[in-house]
Design an enzyme around this catalytic site. Structure first.
Site, short mmCIF file in Angstrom:
data_model
loop_
_atom_site.label_atom_id
_atom_site.label_comp_id
_atom_site.label_asym_id
_atom_site.label_seq_id
_atom_site.Cartn_x
_atom_site.Cartn_y
_atom_site.Cartn_z
N ARG A 92 0.84 -1.19 0.00
CA ARG A 92 0.00 0.00 0.00
C ARG A 92 0.88 1.25 0.00
NH1 ARG A 92 -5.16 1.59 -1.14
NH2 ARG A 92 -6.23 2.63 0.57
N THR A 368 -9.92 0.04 -9.69
CA THR A 368 -8.91 -0.79 -9.06
C THR A 368 -8.94 -2.01 -9.94
OG1 THR A 368 -9.30 0.18 -6.88
CG2 THR A 368 -8.51 -2.09 -6.89
N ASP A 410 -8.07 8.00 0.62
CA ASP A 410 -8.57 6.88 1.43
C ASP A 410 -8.32 7.10 2.92
OD1 ASP A 410 -9.85 5.36 -0.45
OD2 ASP A 410 -8.18 3.99 -0.80
N SER A 440 -10.05 -0.99 1.16
CA SER A 440 -11.08 -2.04 1.16
C SER A 440 -10.67 -3.22 0.30
CB SER A 440 -12.40 -1.49 0.62
OG SER A 440 -12.88 -0.44 1.43
N GLY A 461 -13.64 -2.04 -6.96
CA GLY A 461 -14.96 -1.52 -6.60
C GLY A 461 -14.98 -0.69 -5.34
N1 GLY Z 1 -8.58 2.88 -3.15
C1 GLY Z 1 -9.59 1.97 -2.82
C2 GLY Z 1 -9.23 1.08 -1.69
O1 GLY Z 1 -8.06 0.86 -1.45
O2 GLY Z 1 -10.10 0.60 -1.02
#
Ligand code: GLY
Length: 558
Positions: A92, A368, A410, A440, A461
């Site tokens: 991330r 995504t 986020d 998510s 999504g």
């Molecule tokens: N950017 C969407 C997620 O990571 O949930």
């Protein structure tokens, strides 16, 4: 839904409605791009393992699916080795050193509209290249440059645009025109058509540098200089030190059982594993045995389990390197029993009375991308990567040919302020230097009751990812569907706030909708939710690869 018929061909006991897109006994790949899936299958056929193929698919997606595949973003990977060990790699993005809690607020404490999404300040320090590097170091069997070579070819020789590719590029033209580097690459033609050859020379050079210099090149080499130059040009704050300090992190998966199946999914900085555990643990307290698919008796408890899990998400979840998250409590059976004990189908509790927060608008975005890979040895990889919004923040790194993410959105940029997906959060997900923003993304691997590899799952999504993956799992486990039907079946979603059940157009019968309306639910129709590219593995090792029919995804097997 097509009524499943049990067939016993190939000694399978899997229900068939429609046949999966691809069936093979050796390996399988399902991704958002036919070019990328082909790259993955080629790597498997040449003797590479599933992790090698997953790395190659990831690099290929950065070329052929630039709205979400990336070098300038991040993601998560779940790996199950053939002997059943499961681990995860968290790549991330992180907040840069100069980030701070109120960086998206003006002097009155109000959110500066669009700053966390559409400006250079929206970008977190990218993690994808480090993530692939970490995966290669631990599990790879082929050389690093062997895995990147197909992506270099796709970028330098070009690939033919599909209808979807052309539509996406044309649809985002005005977004690209905001940034001269993005415009140079993505608006070269006034309008793209199916079959146009799309060449990305700068990106090919960047991939070549990474293939020669390793993942470190991106963080300390010429590419890092280019990112620095881009920051100077755009007034951004990511520094060379931020890049040099970035680390992908190996973490233990969130592990839980559901009706004899063992699930392995992402821990924080993703909320995916914890929320899915909460949803399925609550559902395990009831039975779907004599319940009709997409009847009110199916939808309503599911929605209520989702509502409770997302209320907890907003309160408790954030990067565990910064905040303490009660993971074992939230994912325990006893908590699920307690949490679901106030569910009464005849007296629903609105979200406003179930937890803190206020009603907000909800925007769907699918930008995504998820892909799944299984090899002939039984290694399996589930990967979700993202720039966050479609084409990230729309800024291309000078001369490097790749887009930067807008993942900073986020974070909870102000307590209770909804992000792009309408999700709200609090202190646990506040911005802080070097912190990972809550996600998510829910790449997941499921073992069957005999500990055999059974499912590789995931989806894009935004906030709907978790509920999409949970529904696909329940479709297979409770409703006996094969993976293609499980993926293609209409979906629904509730995320606590807003207090609305989102559902795909024509997803529910009039009777189901009428009964749920009568019980007090508000509905909002969506054209589609998610794009789940998944694989099911039979006990005898046959791979069924499903590309989600909602998009032009591609599943291959051999
Ligand atoms: N950017 C969407 C997620 O990571 O949930």
């Amino acid at each position: 839904m097509i009524k499943p018929i049990l067939v016993h061909a190939m000694a399978l006991s899997i229900a068939f409605g429609s046949f999966p897109d691809a069936i093979g006994k050796n390996g399988a790949v399902s991704s958002s791009s036919s070019h990328a899936s082909q790259v993955g299958i080629d790597i498997l056929k040449s003797g590479g393992n599933a992790i090698d193929a997953a790395i190659a698919v990831g690099f290929a997606l950065s070329v052929t699916f630039p709205n979400a595949g990336n070098l300038g973003g991040g993601g998560f990977m779940v790996v199950r080795t053939a002997d059943g060990d499961v681990s995860t790699i968290d790549f991330r993005e992180v907040a840069p050193k100069s980030a701070h809690r109120d960086m998206y607020l003006d002097e009155n404490g109000d959110v500066v509209s669009g700053m966390s999404l559409y400006t250079t300040h929206a970008a977190g320090v990218p993690g994808t290249v480090a993530g692939f590097g970490a995966a290669h170091e631990k599990y790879g069997t082929k050389s690093w440059n062997y895995m990147i070579r197909p992506a270099i070819k796709l970028a330098s020789n070009g690939f033919k645009l599909s209808y979807r590719d052309a539509m996406y590029l044309n649809g985002s033209r005005s977004y690209f025109l905001r940034d001269k580097e993005a415009a140079k690459i993505f608006t070269e033609k006034d309008s793209y058509s199916v079959g146009d050859l799309f060449i990305q020379r700068d990106l090919a050079r960047t991939l070549r540098r990474i293939s020669i210099g390793g993942a470190e090149e991106f963080y300390t080499g010429i590419t890092s200089d280019m990112i620095q130059r881009c920051m100077t040009r755009t007034g951004g704050v990511i520094t060379k030190d931020d890049l040099a300090n970035y680390k992908a992190v190996e973490r233990d998966p969130i592990e839980f059982d559901y009706r004899g199946y063992t699930f392995y999914s992402m821990p924080p900085a993703s909320s995916g594993g914890i929320c899915m555990a909460e949803i399925l643990n609550q559902l395990e307290t009831i039975s779907f045995d004599s319940v009709g698919y997409h009847s009110a008796e199916h939808i309503q408890p599911f929605v209520e389990a989702e509502r409770r899990a997302y209320a907890d998400r907003a309160e408790y979840l954030g990067d565990t390197d910064f905040v303490s998250v009660p993971i074992s409590t939230l994912t325990s059976d006893s908590y699920a029993i307690e949490r679901f004990s106030d569910y009464n189908p005849n007296a629903i509790i609105p979200s406003s009375q179930m937890g803190p927060g206020e009603l907000v608008n909800f925007y769907e975005s699918d930008e995504t991308t998820h892909y799944s890979v299984v090899d002939k040895w039984g290694n399996a990889v589930s990967v979700t990567v993202t720039l966050n919004g479609k084409y990230g923040n729309g800024i291309v790194v000078d001369g490097a040919g790749f887009l930067l993410n807008n993942e900073m959105d986020d974070f909870s940029i102000k307590p209770g302020h909804p992000n792009k997906y309408g999700l709200v959060g609090k202190e646990a997900n506040a911005v802080a230097p070097f912190k990972r923003m809550l996600s998510s993304m829910t790449p997941t691997i499921v073992d069957g009751p005999d500990d055999n590899l059974a499912l590789v799952l995931g989806s894009p999504g935004g906030s709907t990812i978790i509920t999409t993956v949970a529904q696909i799992a329940v479709n297979v486990i409770d409703f006996g569907m094969n993976i293609q039907d499980a993926v293609d079946s209409p979906r629904f979603h509730h995320q606590w706030l807003p207090d609305v059940v989102f559902y795909e157009s024509n997803g529910f019968s009039e009777e189901t909708l009428g009964r749920l309306h009568g019980n007090g639910y508000q509905f909002s129709e969506k054209s589609s939710i998610g794009e789940a590219n998944c694989i099911q593995i039979t006990p005898s090792g046959i791979k069924f690869a499903a590309a989600d029919s909602r998009r032009a995804a591609s599943a291959l097997a051999y």
